[in-house]
Design an enzyme around this catalytic site. Sequence first.
Site, PDB file in Angstrom:
ATOM      1  N   HIS A 193       0.836  -1.200   0.000  1.00 37.50           N
ATOM      2  CA  HIS A 193       0.000   0.000   0.000  1.00 37.50           C
ATOM      3  C   HIS A 193       0.868   1.246   0.000  1.00 37.50           C
ATOM      4  O   HIS A 193       1.689   1.419   0.901  1.00 37.50           O
ATOM      5  CB  HIS A 193      -0.859  -0.023   1.265  1.00 37.50           C
ATOM      6  CG  HIS A 193      -1.996   0.937   1.245  1.00 37.50           C
ATOM      7  ND1 HIS A 193      -1.822   2.290   1.135  1.00 37.50           N
ATOM      8  CD2 HIS A 193      -3.326   0.731   1.321  1.00 37.50           C
ATOM      9  CE1 HIS A 193      -3.000   2.886   1.172  1.00 37.50           C
ATOM     10  NE2 HIS A 193      -3.931   1.960   1.288  1.00 37.50           N
ATOM     11  N   LYS A 238     -13.554   7.215  -6.991  1.00 38.02           N
ATOM     12  CA  LYS A 238     -12.887   8.359  -7.612  1.00 38.02           C
ATOM     13  C   LYS A 238     -13.610   8.771  -8.892  1.00 38.02           C
ATOM     14  O   LYS A 238     -13.655   9.951  -9.255  1.00 38.02           O
ATOM     15  CB  LYS A 238     -11.440   7.981  -7.906  1.00 38.02           C
ATOM     16  CG  LYS A 238     -10.617   9.072  -8.563  1.00 38.02           C
ATOM     17  CD  LYS A 238      -9.152   8.715  -8.534  1.00 38.02           C
ATOM     18  CE  LYS A 238      -8.383   9.485  -9.575  1.00 38.02           C
ATOM     19  NZ  LYS A 238      -8.542   8.926 -10.924  1.00 38.02           N
TER      20      LYS A 238
END
Length: 937
Positions: free
Chosen positions: A163, A596
Amino acid sequence: MNTAGMNHLDKSIEQNESPNGDDKDLPLRDDIRFLGRMLGDTLREQEGDEAFELVENIRQTAIRFRRDQDPQARQELEVILSRLSDKASLPVVRAFSYFSLLSNIAEDVHHNRRRRIHLRQKSAPQPGGVTLALRRVLKDKEDLSFLEDFFSKALVSPVLTAHPTEVQRRSILDCQLTIQRLLRERAQMEMTPNENRHNEENLRATIQLLWQTRMLRTTRLSVYDEIENGLAYYSYTFLTEIPYIYAKIEDLLELQLKDKAPPVASFLRIGSWIGGDRDGNPFVTDEVMLRAMERQSSVALEFYLEEVRKLGLSMSITDRIVTVSDDVKALVAISPDIVNRSDEPYRRIFVRIGQRLAATNRRLNNQFTSVDATDSIQPYNDSAEFLRDLDIIITSLKQHKSQWIARGSLRNFRRAVDVFGFHLAPLDMRQHSKVHEKVVADLFRLHTPLDHDYLSLSDEARTEWLLEQISNPRAPFASYEQCSELAQSELRILQCAANIQKRFGRAAMPNYIISMTTNIVDVLEVAYLLQEVGLLQAGINPVLHINIIPLFETIADLRSCGDIMDQLFSLPYYRTLLVSRGNVQEVMLGYSDSNKDGGFLTSNWEIYKAEIDLTKIFAKHNVQLRLFHGRGGTVGRGGGPSYQSILAQPPGSVNAQIRLTEQGEVISSKYAEREIGRRNLETLAAATIEATLFGHDTIGENAERYYQAMESLASSSFAAYRNLVYETPGFKEFFLESTSIREMVGLHIGSRPPSRTNSDAIEDLRAIPWVFSWSLSRIMLPGWYGFGHAVEAFIANEQHPGEGLVLLQEMYRNWPFMQTLLSNMDMVLAKTDMGIASRYAELVRNVAVREEIFTRIQEEWKRSKKWLFAVTGNTELLQDNPTLARSIRNRTPYIDPLNHLQVELLHRYRSGEDSPEVKRAIHLTINGVSAGLRNSG
């Protein structure tokens, strides 16, 4: 030791205590004070009284700013921070970062303490545990055959991913775990004065070590670093706690059902992307992927070797007292003799097992151990052979009435071997569909005359050609020298995957995920590439050795995924391939990119609808569906409490199988500490049991009304979100200047670039840094924007005043999806701080852009809160979650100053002050705010 003045740092606890505080939280407040005093002492010792008083002054002023939105406090903060030298800012940032860290540690210890008190009082089992889930099942079901069916097909798999917002160093995490252990000892043990003194000294030493440890990495993480970081959690939690959960389930079933208890297959397993996910990461190569699997295997085998050593030492049973089985005698006959221990058969067998494991580690990973394993020692062919040896021992123990020995650590060890094998965890591969297209185009040129171009073919023509290729046996190309470097690299990786399966077993690398799947061609292209390396064997009875998993990410793709799978299942040859995979098809749904793309509300609704469509399509074709949820840590990326999230899935969509990603700082907060890790794993298992065995339609005939309302809300939310993010002039400028997105690049927080291309366009930015940036500036826009506008528009469009709101309130009362949606948004809004966000907005140089866009954000934030309260009936944020409300109250006195410091430092840096101290301080504030928020990316 001089502790004069230390009381200043305790005041924040009293100032943030709930007026209705319950005595049950008194130990938490005591722990925060206790750790705060120790850090305060360390700050004085290491940096002096002046630094300590400066930290206290900043903290008190930041509290006034938050509590009263006091303009004078804002001005005072700006003056204090502007006068702070670059060098002096560093210890201030570190102090607030560590205060926040210690507060989080105290919270975790308190959660465990409260849970233990609950268990000691023999209260009713808490929701989210397997005890309550199984008791409900056993109480409400008469025919228990379904339970055996559930365990036989179940799969619950959290999948660890690397990540690019995981900012915490391993050294810091190790200190954190030590402090947690020492604080837990104080909570669980009655200490003598001497023990208490030693405990406190060790705490002070660890906090001193923490202070003198570098918080930031000096170089960017490599994929090798990410592999090692991920493997640490197996030692922390997974290798020991997953077997514990299985034993708990078995014991409960045996207690309730006696000899009718069904066998519990190993359905709870950890997965991994770390070292296999090359989507947008050019640093994941065939060598890296092989190294990832070798390291995984080494961790498993080293754990087994140590456990075998301990078991061998403990197995002092003599055959002069008990009669062992014939199978044990056969194993003893080929085991080494031990001086003065020839009558202890199990010890001798465990010596032999250790030697074979050492030989296995040498064969698979070229790893040499201290265990004596000569060349004559035969390694295990696979973990199944190892399990047979353990089963022989367990069966023999039971035969001579040593069942308690068989049920102890040996049972857990056997389960660990069954779960982790010799590969530790299945390693997934992932790549973008456009990359596959380019590779297939290269290979197409080798097949056909030069005047043909694969990229110019229609989807229908591509489908026809690909089906023809994968339906017939063919030899791979002798050479790929004529292919591009990209194609050669991809084919090397696929060949590596085939070799990994041969070396470590099929279970080591069972999944291939296709990012940005838009049609069936994307799936067939991967099948063609797998055939090239022997992972698809064509013929009359074709065999596919790896699951091909389409990932649907954008709003448009989520809307069309049902049709795409319908088309795919309508291909007879693909259906034949699925038979070789147990007639199971996995589909991955992407929360991050859809959010998004379309905003929080629309993303969640489109995913919910996609699950309904997929459930129907799979039932139509009689194919078993397994959903893989690509969730992030934040609500803006599909995060939130896992238990409620799983129970809120559409009826029939879980069906005993679920995979979901675990990412970044969420991994450390969930799985670094054993007890917390066990609880989180158990929650996943419990939720899957309940969602499968009690997955009923809670809204019934109201479904059409509710769905229509959600469709209207999602449409309005989508329009509002898209208008702000993609259609408002100057929004990109506002985003780049009001967040720390550009400064994050130098933080060395991940191996993967933050953008898919070199562009700074929002469309090209990865969803993770997009969400991370908004979190750090405390706007949290991806987790709520558009909701207020949507509800207002929905109510305004209703013919009768108040009718729309009544419907939404009814949906919230009756529908788990709506409850989870609003609960998650409630959490995000509670972490949002428009006062602090306004200071980030001041970084935008264009005043007109700043005022227009930030005003719109503020207005939508107010609308969203207003309508959240109207729908839920609450009057304050987190009214239904006092534990989280308390946690945020405890953390904000330490997180807020970091935000204020970050704004000042960003202003300096962007004004041309690019000294090493300024850069380092900015990165420290990013680190500190991220760690304090706990789920920021």
